[in-house]
Design a protein around this motif. Structure first.
Motif, PDB file in Angstrom:
ATOM      1  N   MET A  99       0.843  -1.176   0.000  1.00  0.00           N
ATOM      2  CA  MET A  99       0.000   0.000   0.000  1.00  0.00           C
ATOM      3  C   MET A  99       0.887   1.237   0.000  1.00  0.00           C
ATOM      4  N   LYS A 100       0.604   2.159  -0.905  1.00  0.00           N
ATOM      5  CA  LYS A 100       1.386   3.391  -1.004  1.00  0.00           C
ATOM      6  C   LYS A 100       0.884   4.403   0.016  1.00  0.00           C
ATOM      7  N   PRO A 101       1.750   5.341   0.424  1.00  0.00           N
ATOM      8  CA  PRO A 101       1.352   6.306   1.463  1.00  0.00           C
ATOM      9  C   PRO A 101       0.101   7.114   1.109  1.00  0.00           C
ATOM     10  N   ASP A 102      -0.071   7.468  -0.147  1.00  0.00           N
ATOM     11  CA  ASP A 102      -1.219   8.295  -0.540  1.00  0.00           C
ATOM     12  C   ASP A 102      -2.382   7.460  -1.052  1.00  0.00           C
ATOM     13  N   LYS A 106      -9.332   0.949  -0.560  1.00  0.00           N
ATOM     14  CA  LYS A 106     -10.143   0.557  -1.712  1.00  0.00           C
ATOM     15  C   LYS A 106      -9.290   0.498  -2.976  1.00  0.00           C
ATOM     16  N   THR A 107      -8.431   1.485  -3.179  1.00  0.00           N
ATOM     17  CA  THR A 107      -7.568   1.516  -4.357  1.00  0.00           C
ATOM     18  C   THR A 107      -6.619   0.327  -4.350  1.00  0.00           C
ATOM     19  N   MET A 108      -6.027   0.059  -3.185  1.00  0.00           N
ATOM     20  CA  MET A 108      -5.115  -1.074  -3.086  1.00  0.00           C
ATOM     21  C   MET A 108      -5.857  -2.388  -3.300  1.00  0.00           C
ATOM     22  N   SER A 109      -7.051  -2.498  -2.756  1.00  0.00           N
ATOM     23  CA  SER A 109      -7.851  -3.703  -2.920  1.00  0.00           C
ATOM     24  C   SER A 109      -8.216  -3.923  -4.390  1.00  0.00           C
TER      25      SER A 109
END
Length: 161
Positions: A99-102, A106-109
């Motif tokens: 997972m990126k800091p920003d 939901k985006t990572m999923s």
């Protein structure tokens, strides 16, 4: 694939098994060859009807359903070397997923789901427990990094007791 199998399993078998294609010289056909030719025509019809104009133009000159199937497979999935390369890239993306800091969960999923679905399309399947572990680990690592970053910036100061 499922549509063809549901329509007629014997038609599906003609697509999969190239030995079921009758010989080219129609004069020499037996009753069985006539039946195979009819199955081949049914399979080709189903395949042609399921294609868009661009794909249809790629396979419209094929002689039998097996040729159509093979040409579509190469166009969509590539050669076996390309498949292996795609699997390796997707596996690397899976293994390096963090997972990126920003980034929100939901985006990572969504990114995770896309990688997993693409791997499944190429025949590589991870057990559910491994996928859950990967997702939680990726999220946990980011959470720890965020907390450390906030603390180093003076946020989340913890009072000693």
């Amino acid at each position: 694939m499922l549509f063809i199998q549901a329509t007629n399993l014997v038609v599906w078998d003609t697509i999969i098994d190239s030995s079921l294609v009758p010989p080219r010289n129609q004069k020499d056909w037996t009753n069985e060859d006539n039946m195979l030719a009819q199955l081949n025509a049914k399979a080709m019809h189903i395949l042609f009807c399921s294609l868009g104009p661009e794909e249809y133009s790629r396979v419209s000159s094929c002689y039998n359903d097996k040729e159509i199937s093979e040409k579509l497979e190469v166009n969509h999935e590539g050669t076996s070397q390309v498949k292996k390369s795609n699997i390796n890239i997707l596996t690397l993306n899976y293994e390096n997923l963090k997972m990126k800091p920003d980034e929100d969960i939901k985006t990572m999923s969504n990114q995770f789901t896309t990688i997993i679905n693409n791997l499944m399309n190429f025949g590589k399947v991870y057990p559910n427990k491994d996928m859950v572990r990967k997702m939680l680990t990726s999220y946990y690592i980011m959470g720890r990094q965020s907390k450390c970053h906030r603390r180093s910036q003076g946020f989340g100061f913890i009072h000693p007791r």
